[in-house]
Design an enzyme around this catalytic site. Structure first.
Site, PDB file in Angstrom:
ATOM      1  N   GLU A 176      -7.113   0.502  -1.803  1.00  0.00           N
ATOM      2  CA  GLU A 176      -6.000  -0.169  -1.126  1.00  0.00           C
ATOM      3  C   GLU A 176      -5.069  -0.815  -2.140  1.00  0.00           C
ATOM      4  O   GLU A 176      -5.513  -1.444  -3.094  1.00  0.00           O
ATOM      5  CB  GLU A 176      -6.540  -1.224  -0.157  1.00  0.00           C
ATOM      6  CG  GLU A 176      -5.495  -1.837   0.723  1.00  0.00           C
ATOM      7  CD  GLU A 176      -4.705  -0.800   1.492  1.00  0.00           C
ATOM      8  OE1 GLU A 176      -3.462  -0.777   1.352  1.00  0.00           O
ATOM      9  OE2 GLU A 176      -5.317   0.009   2.204  1.00  0.00           O
ATOM     10  N   ARG A 203       0.779   9.454  11.489  1.00  0.00           N
ATOM     11  CA  ARG A 203       1.034  10.128  10.222  1.00  0.00           C
ATOM     12  C   ARG A 203       0.582  11.584  10.299  1.00  0.00           C
ATOM     13  O   ARG A 203      -0.415  11.899  10.949  1.00  0.00           O
ATOM     14  CB  ARG A 203       0.279   9.445   9.074  1.00  0.00           C
ATOM     15  CG  ARG A 203       0.717   8.014   8.831  1.00  0.00           C
ATOM     16  CD  ARG A 203      -0.103   7.352   7.756  1.00  0.00           C
ATOM     17  NE  ARG A 203      -1.507   7.235   8.164  1.00  0.00           N
ATOM     18  CZ  ARG A 203      -2.420   6.544   7.510  1.00  0.00           C
ATOM     19  NH1 ARG A 203      -2.110   5.918   6.388  1.00  0.00           N
ATOM     20  NH2 ARG A 203      -3.665   6.471   7.941  1.00  0.00           N
ATOM     21  N   ARG A 254      -0.483  11.495   5.343  1.00  0.00           N
ATOM     22  CA  ARG A 254      -1.763  10.963   4.844  1.00  0.00           C
ATOM     23  C   ARG A 254      -2.537  12.135   4.285  1.00  0.00           C
ATOM     24  O   ARG A 254      -2.747  13.140   4.969  1.00  0.00           O
ATOM     25  CB  ARG A 254      -2.522  10.288   5.989  1.00  0.00           C
ATOM     26  CG  ARG A 254      -3.939   9.819   5.647  1.00  0.00           C
ATOM     27  CD  ARG A 254      -3.892   8.724   4.586  1.00  0.00           C
ATOM     28  NE  ARG A 254      -5.139   8.016   4.461  1.00  0.00           N
ATOM     29  CZ  ARG A 254      -6.201   8.453   3.786  1.00  0.00           C
ATOM     30  NH1 ARG A 254      -6.200   9.622   3.201  1.00  0.00           N
ATOM     31  NH2 ARG A 254      -7.294   7.708   3.730  1.00  0.00           N
TER      32      ARG A 254
END
Length: 175
Positions: A68, A111, A60
């Site tokens: 999104e 992540r 990330r």
């Protein structure tokens, strides 16, 4: 209470040890731990601010938030697909990257959190996405190493009407 001569020797001893690095703390909890940063190879782009590496890690990008584009629970936001496509154009499969970690190495989803630089040209991907208007600033302390640079890049994109601040998204990310 130690004599002044003993205090002096102790102080000098501590200074000598510090100068020699004997008291230096290792950067990682264990020298045997592998460095989760370093270099890696891109397998694919998940969305505008998340990539998957060939070693299996999902990364990330720190400091930014792109619209999104893949979450099945949320609608695709304005420029979401375009932001993902732009990231994919910067980081096609097989691209070598350098990961720079900040204070927290992982998010709650497991992540790896990183600033990503494309090799060999050193393009700072997080910053480029902000400069091109494909990302808003998202600052989550304590990962704040490049907060000022990203803030300036987003402000530049906004004042120039690039990306999220252009006519295509006049109604905001949802528009």
């Amino acid at each position: 209470m130690p004599s002044s001569k003993l205090r002096h020797l102790l102080a000098c001893g501590v200074l000598v040890m510090l100068a020699a690095g004997a008291c230096a703390r290792p950067e990682r909890a264990s020298d045997a731990e592998p460095d989760p940063g370093g270099t890696a190879t891109v397998e694919r782009v998940v969305d505008g601010d998340t990539i998957k590496l060939t070693d299996g890690r999902r990364v990330r990008l720190i400091g930014i938030d792109t619209p999104e584009s893949v979450d099945p629970r949320r609608p695709v936001e304005c420029l979401g697909k375009e932001a993902a496509a732009y990231t994919a154009s910067l980081l096609p499969p097989g691209t070598n990257v350098r990961l720079e970690l900040d204070v927290e190495e992982h998010d709650r989803y497991g992540r790896t959190l990183a600033y990503v630089r494309r090799l060999p040209d050193g393009l700072f991907v997080n910053l480029d996405l902000a400069e091109q208007g494909f990302a808003e600033q998202l600052t989550i302390p304590p990962n704040v190493r490049y907060v000022e640079e990203i803030r300036a890049a987003v402000a530049s994109a906004r004042s120039a009407g690039r990306g999220l601040w252009g006519e295509a998204c006049a109604g905001g990310r949802d528009g």
